[in-house]
Motif scaffolding. Structure first.
Motif, PDB file in Angstrom:
ATOM      1  N   LYS A   1       0.774  -1.154  -0.237  1.00 43.23           N
ATOM      2  CA  LYS A   1       0.490   0.049   0.395  1.00 43.23           C
ATOM      3  C   LYS A   1       0.402   1.083   0.218  1.00 43.23           C
ATOM      4  O   LYS A   1       2.055   1.462   0.352  1.00 43.23           O
ATOM      5  CB  LYS A   1      -0.819  -0.213   1.210  1.00 43.23           C
ATOM      6  N   PHE A   2      -0.247   2.661  -0.382  1.00 39.83           N
ATOM      7  CA  PHE A   2       1.191   3.449  -0.640  1.00 39.83           C
ATOM      8  C   PHE A   2       0.723   4.264   0.993  1.00 39.83           C
ATOM      9  O   PHE A   2       0.184   4.548   1.628  1.00 39.83           O
ATOM     10  CB  PHE A   2       0.038   4.376  -1.788  1.00 39.83           C
ATOM     11  N   SER A   3       2.250   4.582   1.208  1.00 41.22           N
ATOM     12  CA  SER A   3       2.087   5.428   2.326  1.00 41.22           C
ATOM     13  C   SER A   3       2.886   6.775   2.875  1.00 41.22           C
ATOM     14  O   SER A   3       3.687   7.055   1.150  1.00 41.22           O
ATOM     15  CB  SER A   3       3.418   4.759   3.659  1.00 41.22           C
ATOM     16  N   THR A   4       2.621   7.734   3.464  1.00 40.13           N
ATOM     17  CA  THR A   4       3.231   8.746   3.756  1.00 40.13           C
ATOM     18  C   THR A   4       3.005   8.923   5.382  1.00 40.13           C
ATOM     19  O   THR A   4       2.695   8.283   5.799  1.00 40.13           O
ATOM     20  CB  THR A   4       1.938  10.083   3.174  1.00 40.13           C
TER      21      THR A   4
ATOM     22  N   CYS B   1       7.646   4.172   7.424  1.00 48.03           N
ATOM     23  CA  CYS B   1       8.790   3.997   6.347  1.00 48.03           C
ATOM     24  C   CYS B   1       8.627   5.945   5.856  1.00 48.03           C
ATOM     25  O   CYS B   1       9.712   6.105   5.536  1.00 48.03           O
ATOM     26  CB  CYS B   1       8.783   3.243   5.244  1.00 48.03           C
ATOM     27  N   ALA B   2       8.103   6.232   5.525  1.00 46.78           N
ATOM     28  CA  ALA B   2       7.156   7.537   4.371  1.00 46.78           C
ATOM     29  C   ALA B   2       8.300   8.637   5.494  1.00 46.78           C
ATOM     30  O   ALA B   2       9.090   9.698   4.957  1.00 46.78           O
ATOM     31  CB  ALA B   2       6.085   7.866   4.487  1.00 46.78           C
TER      32      ALA B   2
ATOM     33  N   GLY C   1      10.198  10.639   3.153  1.00 47.72           N
ATOM     34  CA  GLY C   1       9.670  10.561   1.090  1.00 47.72           C
ATOM     35  C   GLY C   1       7.411  10.013   1.331  1.00 47.72           C
ATOM     36  O   GLY C   1       7.082  10.257   2.729  1.00 47.72           O
ATOM     37  N   ALA C   2       7.603   9.367  -0.107  1.00 47.26           N
ATOM     38  CA  ALA C   2       6.355   8.489   0.291  1.00 47.26           C
ATOM     39  C   ALA C   2       6.188   7.579  -0.593  1.00 47.26           C
ATOM     40  O   ALA C   2       6.601   8.257  -1.636  1.00 47.26           O
ATOM     41  CB  ALA C   2       5.180   9.521  -0.804  1.00 47.26           C
ATOM     42  N   PHE C   3       5.491   6.860  -0.474  1.00 49.98           N
ATOM     43  CA  PHE C   3       5.443   5.149  -1.239  1.00 49.98           C
ATOM     44  C   PHE C   3       5.318   4.375  -1.155  1.00 49.98           C
ATOM     45  O   PHE C   3       4.216   4.017  -0.479  1.00 49.98           O
ATOM     46  CB  PHE C   3       7.683   5.022  -2.397  1.00 49.98           C
ATOM     47  N   TRP C   4       5.599   3.010  -2.343  1.00 51.15           N
ATOM     48  CA  TRP C   4       4.865   1.544  -2.032  1.00 51.15           C
ATOM     49  C   TRP C   4       5.399   1.196  -0.716  1.00 51.15           C
ATOM     50  O   TRP C   4       6.220   0.064  -1.062  1.00 51.15           O
ATOM     51  CB  TRP C   4       4.456   1.650  -2.995  1.00 51.15           C
TER      52      TRP C   4
ATOM     53  N   ASN D   1      17.398   8.541   2.820  1.00 49.77           N
ATOM     54  CA  ASN D   1      16.347   9.793   2.465  1.00 49.77           C
ATOM     55  C   ASN D   1      16.538  10.305   1.801  1.00 49.77           C
ATOM     56  O   ASN D   1      15.663  11.526   1.066  1.00 49.77           O
ATOM     57  CB  ASN D   1      16.310  10.968   3.546  1.00 49.77           C
ATOM     58  N   GLY D   2      17.032   9.917   0.602  1.00 46.53           N
ATOM     59  CA  GLY D   2      17.178  11.157  -0.561  1.00 46.53           C
ATOM     60  C   GLY D   2      16.287  10.405  -2.113  1.00 46.53           C
ATOM     61  O   GLY D   2      15.860   9.126  -1.746  1.00 46.53           O
TER      62      GLY D   2
END
Length: 254
Positions: free
Chosen positions: A183-186, A198-199, A204-207, A230-231
């Motif tokens: 799932k996508f996380s922010t 993790c975001a 960032g924001a990603f799956w 984190n880049g």
């Protein structure tokens, strides 16, 4: 009189292709078409061959969405849904921004999870991820199948889950298959499998899974960085301590 009424009826009921002008690339005249363009494949079919911003309609004919179309890479027709190249737009954003989209299609931008899902719900797509570092080296990764929550009754409740398969190496290596099924996380909506967010950890924001091998929405750190992961990272190409100069995630019908 009957002829006049017939002409009026045809005029009122003929749908026209969207004008791709007024700052949007393309110079076609308005012309009858069956439907408004869904994606850059339809734009290409209308005769446009120039890279640039066009209007597509993933939500229907009354909701135009500006998008960047890559008409030159690998025979073109690519609908770009993520584009970064100079760090001018912050990608460290919350759930609503990632759901609806942000930035400008003529600059850095994210198309929006809702729009990406609607596209992959209506057509089958392949994915291409183009990468460039600050030494002008380029690489890419392709995936023959890409979709977002294809079987969900409600895509947002499903977390806009990522599905990718069929990796083809263009020198970048495979950093995305690890994320398939996630799932996508922010930072304000944690849906990953890690004990922490993790975001937030990856800026960032990603799956995210636990947490990532790809972090293309991370901080724009300008190459080598001392902070961990984190880049704008694509681990299989440059590792967790190198933030890329340019990234594009783009889809095309198959």
């Amino acid at each position: 009189m009957k002829v006049s009424l017939l002409l009026l009826f045809l005029f009122l009921h003929t749908r026209y292709c969207s004008s791709q002008s007024s700052g949007i690339r393309g110079d076609a005249l308005e012309k009858p078409c069956v439907q408004q363009p869904l994606d850059c494949d339809d734009i290409y079919a209308q005769g446009y061959r120039t890279n640039g911003v066009y209007l597509i309609y993933p939500s229907g004919p009354s909701v135009p969405v500006p998008v960047f179309c890559d008409m030159s890479t690998d025979e073109g027709k690519w609908t770009v849904f993520q584009k970064r190249f100079n760090g001018s737009v912050s990608f460290f954003r919350g759930w609503n921004d990632y759901k609806l989209g942000f930035g400008r299609a003529d600059g850095e931008y994210w198309l929006g999870l809702k729009n990406i899902h609607l596209l992959t719900l209506k057509q089958k797509y392949e994915l291409r991820v183009d990468l460039e570092d600050f030494e002008n080296n380029t690489a890419y990764a392709k995936y023959t199948e890409f979709s977002i929550s294809p079987n969900a009754v409600n895509a947002e409740e499903d977390g806009y889950t990522l599905y990718v398969t069929g990796f083809e190496d263009g020198g970048a290596g495979d950093s995305l298959s690890y994320h398939s099924g996630q799932k996508f996380s922010t930072f304000d909506k944690d849906q990953d499998q890690f004990v922490q967010n993790c975001a937030a950890l990856s800026s960032g924001a990603f799956w995210f899974r636990s947490c990532h091998f790809a972090n293309l929405n991370g901080f724009y750190l300008g190459g080598t960085h001392v902070s961990y992961a984190n880049g704008i990272n694509w681990a299989q190409w440059k590792g967790f301590y190198y933030s890329l100069k340019r990234t594009e995630m783009k889809i095309r019908r198959v």
